[in-house]
Write a protein that holds these residues in place. Structure first.
Motif, PDB file in Angstrom:
ATOM      1  N   ARG A   1       0.757  -1.093  -0.109  1.00  0.00           N
ATOM      2  CA  ARG A   1       0.180   0.119   0.050  1.00  0.00           C
ATOM      3  C   ARG A   1       0.979   1.302  -0.153  1.00  0.00           C
ATOM      4  O   ARG A   1       0.251   2.181  -0.332  1.00  0.00           O
ATOM      5  N   LYS A   2       2.236   1.161   0.291  1.00  0.00           N
ATOM      6  CA  LYS A   2       2.971   2.259   0.565  1.00  0.00           C
ATOM      7  C   LYS A   2       3.825   2.400  -0.865  1.00  0.00           C
ATOM      8  O   LYS A   2       4.570   3.487  -0.774  1.00  0.00           O
ATOM      9  N   LEU A   3       3.647   1.778  -1.607  1.00  0.00           N
ATOM     10  CA  LEU A   3       4.772   1.664  -2.871  1.00  0.00           C
ATOM     11  C   LEU A   3       4.396   2.902  -3.657  1.00  0.00           C
ATOM     12  O   LEU A   3       3.170   3.072  -4.118  1.00  0.00           O
ATOM     13  N   VAL A   4       5.488   3.812  -4.084  1.00  0.00           N
ATOM     14  CA  VAL A   4       5.356   4.846  -4.710  1.00  0.00           C
ATOM     15  C   VAL A   4       5.879   4.739  -6.323  1.00  0.00           C
ATOM     16  O   VAL A   4       5.589   5.229  -7.174  1.00  0.00           O
ATOM     17  N   TYR A   5       7.007   3.992  -6.387  1.00  0.00           N
ATOM     18  CA  TYR A   5       7.647   3.820  -7.489  1.00  0.00           C
ATOM     19  C   TYR A   5       7.671   2.306  -7.961  1.00  0.00           C
ATOM     20  O   TYR A   5       8.369   1.500  -7.090  1.00  0.00           O
ATOM     21  N   LEU A   6       7.592   1.955  -9.108  1.00  0.00           N
ATOM     22  CA  LEU A   6       7.531   0.607  -9.789  1.00  0.00           C
ATOM     23  C   LEU A   6       8.175   0.501 -11.146  1.00  0.00           C
ATOM     24  O   LEU A   6       7.525   1.173 -12.074  1.00  0.00           O
ATOM     25  N   ASP A   7       9.162  -0.197 -11.283  1.00  0.00           N
ATOM     26  CA  ASP A   7       9.642  -0.436 -12.495  1.00  0.00           C
ATOM     27  C   ASP A   7       9.575  -1.803 -13.104  1.00  0.00           C
ATOM     28  O   ASP A   7      10.423  -2.738 -12.384  1.00  0.00           O
ATOM     29  N   LEU A   8       8.868  -2.207 -14.153  1.00  0.00           N
ATOM     30  CA  LEU A   8       8.653  -3.513 -14.653  1.00  0.00           C
ATOM     31  C   LEU A   8       9.395  -3.595 -16.187  1.00  0.00           C
ATOM     32  O   LEU A   8       8.776  -4.282 -17.025  1.00  0.00           O
ATOM     33  N   SER A   9      10.080  -2.580 -16.408  1.00  0.00           N
ATOM     34  CA  SER A   9      10.690  -2.589 -18.002  1.00  0.00           C
ATOM     35  C   SER A   9      11.433  -3.429 -17.993  1.00  0.00           C
ATOM     36  O   SER A   9      12.092  -4.289 -17.297  1.00  0.00           O
ATOM     37  N   TYR A  10      11.625  -3.942 -19.463  1.00  0.00           N
ATOM     38  CA  TYR A  10      12.606  -4.752 -19.876  1.00  0.00           C
ATOM     39  C   TYR A  10      12.284  -6.321 -19.154  1.00  0.00           C
ATOM     40  O   TYR A  10      13.142  -6.908 -18.703  1.00  0.00           O
ATOM     41  N   ASN A  11      11.205  -6.732 -19.455  1.00  0.00           N
ATOM     42  CA  ASN A  11      10.830  -8.128 -18.992  1.00  0.00           C
ATOM     43  C   ASN A  11      10.022  -8.938 -20.190  1.00  0.00           C
ATOM     44  O   ASN A  11      10.214  -8.652 -21.107  1.00  0.00           O
ATOM     45  N   MET A  12       9.187  -9.997 -19.769  1.00  0.00           N
ATOM     46  CA  MET A  12       8.759 -10.642 -20.789  1.00  0.00           C
ATOM     47  C   MET A  12       7.202 -10.897 -20.627  1.00  0.00           C
ATOM     48  O   MET A  12       6.505 -11.630 -20.762  1.00  0.00           O
ATOM     49  N   PHE A  13       6.521  -9.762 -20.321  1.00  0.00           N
ATOM     50  CA  PHE A  13       4.900  -9.668 -20.077  1.00  0.00           C
ATOM     51  C   PHE A  13       4.414 -10.093 -21.242  1.00  0.00           C
ATOM     52  O   PHE A  13       4.602  -9.479 -22.394  1.00  0.00           O
ATOM     53  N   LEU A  14       3.212 -10.821 -21.524  1.00  0.00           N
ATOM     54  CA  LEU A  14       2.419 -11.000 -22.534  1.00  0.00           C
ATOM     55  C   LEU A  14       1.183 -10.113 -22.379  1.00  0.00           C
ATOM     56  O   LEU A  14       0.715  -9.579 -23.515  1.00  0.00           O
ATOM     57  N   LYS A  15       0.607  -9.888 -21.321  1.00  0.00           N
ATOM     58  CA  LYS A  15      -0.707  -9.136 -21.311  1.00  0.00           C
ATOM     59  C   LYS A  15      -0.613  -8.592 -19.826  1.00  0.00           C
ATOM     60  O   LYS A  15      -0.015  -9.372 -18.642  1.00  0.00           O
ATOM     61  N   ILE A  16      -1.309  -7.516 -19.334  1.00  0.00           N
ATOM     62  CA  ILE A  16      -1.423  -7.225 -17.824  1.00  0.00           C
ATOM     63  C   ILE A  16      -2.968  -7.330 -17.499  1.00  0.00           C
ATOM     64  O   ILE A  16      -3.873  -6.841 -18.184  1.00  0.00           O
ATOM     65  N   GLU A  17      -3.220  -8.312 -16.615  1.00  0.00           N
ATOM     66  CA  GLU A  17      -4.437  -8.825 -15.997  1.00  0.00           C
ATOM     67  C   GLU A  17      -5.446  -7.648 -15.599  1.00  0.00           C
ATOM     68  O   GLU A  17      -4.830  -6.675 -15.182  1.00  0.00           O
ATOM     69  N   ASP A  18      -6.574  -7.957 -15.177  1.00  0.00           N
ATOM     70  CA  ASP A  18      -7.418  -7.027 -14.519  1.00  0.00           C
ATOM     71  C   ASP A  18      -6.996  -6.949 -13.107  1.00  0.00           C
ATOM     72  O   ASP A  18      -6.828  -7.597 -12.311  1.00  0.00           O
ATOM     73  N   GLN A  19      -7.001  -5.375 -12.731  1.00  0.00           N
ATOM     74  CA  GLN A  19      -6.832  -5.074 -11.425  1.00  0.00           C
ATOM     75  C   GLN A  19      -5.404  -5.326 -11.186  1.00  0.00           C
ATOM     76  O   GLN A  19      -4.984  -5.400  -9.909  1.00  0.00           O
ATOM     77  N   ALA A  20      -4.353  -5.468 -12.060  1.00  0.00           N
ATOM     78  CA  ALA A  20      -2.903  -5.925 -11.614  1.00  0.00           C
ATOM     79  C   ALA A  20      -2.498  -5.059 -10.672  1.00  0.00           C
ATOM     80  O   ALA A  20      -1.470  -5.379  -9.997  1.00  0.00           O
ATOM     81  N   PHE A  21      -2.639  -3.806 -10.893  1.00  0.00           N
ATOM     82  CA  PHE A  21      -2.212  -2.624  -9.973  1.00  0.00           C
ATOM     83  C   PHE A  21      -2.992  -2.162  -9.060  1.00  0.00           C
ATOM     84  O   PHE A  21      -2.753  -1.237  -8.270  1.00  0.00           O
ATOM     85  N   GLY A  22      -3.989  -2.768  -8.708  1.00  0.00           N
ATOM     86  CA  GLY A  22      -4.908  -2.189  -8.003  1.00  0.00           C
ATOM     87  C   GLY A  22      -4.886  -1.953  -6.823  1.00  0.00           C
ATOM     88  O   GLY A  22      -5.313  -0.969  -5.931  1.00  0.00           O
ATOM     89  N   PRO A  23      -4.068  -2.823  -5.592  1.00  0.00           N
ATOM     90  CA  PRO A  23      -3.618  -2.704  -4.733  1.00  0.00           C
ATOM     91  C   PRO A  23      -2.702  -1.420  -4.279  1.00  0.00           C
ATOM     92  O   PRO A  23      -2.443  -0.782  -3.235  1.00  0.00           O
ATOM     93  N   LEU A  24      -2.107  -0.923  -5.496  1.00  0.00           N
ATOM     94  CA  LEU A  24      -0.961   0.097  -5.328  1.00  0.00           C
ATOM     95  C   LEU A  24      -1.661   1.538  -5.153  1.00  0.00           C
ATOM     96  O   LEU A  24      -1.603   2.328  -6.308  1.00  0.00           O
ATOM     97  N   SER A  25      -2.557   1.815  -4.094  1.00  0.00           N
ATOM     98  CA  SER A  25      -3.008   3.100  -3.910  1.00  0.00           C
ATOM     99  C   SER A  25      -2.198   4.337  -4.024  1.00  0.00           C
ATOM    100  O   SER A  25      -2.611   5.443  -3.951  1.00  0.00           O
ATOM    101  N   SER A  26      -0.936   4.092  -3.517  1.00  0.00           N
ATOM    102  CA  SER A  26       0.197   5.078  -3.095  1.00  0.00           C
ATOM    103  C   SER A  26       1.053   5.363  -4.690  1.00  0.00           C
ATOM    104  O   SER A  26       1.862   6.227  -4.645  1.00  0.00           O
ATOM    105  N   LEU A  27       0.931   4.318  -5.660  1.00  0.00           N
ATOM    106  CA  LEU A  27       1.770   4.378  -6.666  1.00  0.00           C
ATOM    107  C   LEU A  27       1.806   5.658  -7.752  1.00  0.00           C
ATOM    108  O   LEU A  27       0.778   6.242  -8.083  1.00  0.00           O
ATOM    109  N   VAL A  28       2.891   6.365  -7.612  1.00  0.00           N
ATOM    110  CA  VAL A  28       2.999   7.587  -8.314  1.00  0.00           C
ATOM    111  C   VAL A  28       3.786   7.380  -9.738  1.00  0.00           C
ATOM    112  O   VAL A  28       3.225   8.120 -10.857  1.00  0.00           O
ATOM    113  N   MET A  29       4.436   6.500  -9.989  1.00  0.00           N
ATOM    114  CA  MET A  29       5.378   6.170 -11.078  1.00  0.00           C
ATOM    115  C   MET A  29       5.363   4.760 -11.726  1.00  0.00           C
ATOM    116  O   MET A  29       5.816   3.983 -10.694  1.00  0.00           O
TER     117      MET A  29
END
Length: 245
Positions: A109-137
């Motif tokens: 809940r406190k996460l502000v910065y998340l970097d998932l670049s340069y990976n092997m994602f096929l798709k991003i699911e429903d509500q994948a980032f939903g819990p990250l209510s403090s995410l800024v970047m």
């Protein structure tokens, strides 16, 4: 309204994060530090470039900044990751991660910065980032297989200011993913093989009307094409054409 350039905005956010991390009081870390990682008194765990094939174990539970970039990690285990409830900064760039779900970040809940670049994602699911209510970047760039983002993937990210989706394999994007983000100030779209057809008409029209500073020429070209098609389609009923000034 005039916004700062995306680069300036991102730099300000990163500087603010570093100041917050350094200025916060440091509780005593739990025993241990992951093998091949370095843990410091500022509650930063540095595991970059250590050829890790899996998420590190024995992480201090009070970790605030976790850097896992440039490894071979293929999974973010929800059970281990969500013990880190004080995490503010998470860098997982340049790994082999393929999947995330709502449970992956369920307790961050406190996460502000998340970097998932340069990976092997096929798709991003429903509500994948939903819990990250403090995410800024959120950096979700350079995933060559990423071709689908669920319309509600960012639905709960009310604090999100910077979203970078550059250099993926996106051909379309549902505008619903974006119009519900009240704090959004910078959006990166460049380097995607956008399909300039009716499926992204709503997205292109929204980008024309709104005041965001978008990044990337390719989507701009699509915007121009779609706007021309839209005006041609509605030319007979001029009252329906909005003012794009």
């Amino acid at each position: 309204m005039v916004f700062a350039s995306p680069l300036v905005t991102q730099c300000r956010i990163v500087v603010l994060l570093v100041l917050c991390l350094r200025g916060a009081p440091s509780p005593a870390p739990s025993a241990g530090c992951p093998e091949r990682c370095v843990c410091d008194e500022q509650l930063v765990v540095q595991c970059s470039g250590q050829r890790l094939s899996s998420f590190p174990t024995n992480l201090p539970l009070v970790t605030r900044q976790l850097i896992l970039s440039n490894n071979h990690i293929d999974e973010l285990p929800a059970l281990q990751l969500n013990y880190l409830s004080d995490l503010v900064y998470l860098d997982c760039s340049n790994n082999s991660i393929r999947d995330i779900s709502e449970s992956t970040f369920g307790n961050l809940r406190k996460l502000v910065y998340l970097d998932l670049s340069y990976n092997m994602f096929l798709k991003i699911e429903d509500q994948a980032f939903g819990p990250l209510s403090s995410l800024v970047m959120l950096r979700l760039t350079d995933n060559p297989l990423l071709s689908e983002i669920h319309p509600t993937a960012f639905a709960e990210n009310v604090a999100l200011q910077v979203l970078d989706l550059s250099r993926n394999n996106l051909t379309t994007l549902n505008v619903t993913s974006l119009i519900t983000l009240p704090a959004l100030r910078s959006l990166g779209f460049s380097g995607n093989p956008w399909n300039c057809v009716c499926e992204i008409e709503d997205l292109c029209l929204w980008m024309q009307i709104d005041t965001f500073r978008f990044q990337g020429n390719k989507i701009t070209e699509c915007m121009g094409r779609m706007r021309n098609k839209w005006f041609e389609k509605h030319l007979e009923n001029k009252d329906n054409i909005p003012d794009h000034k």
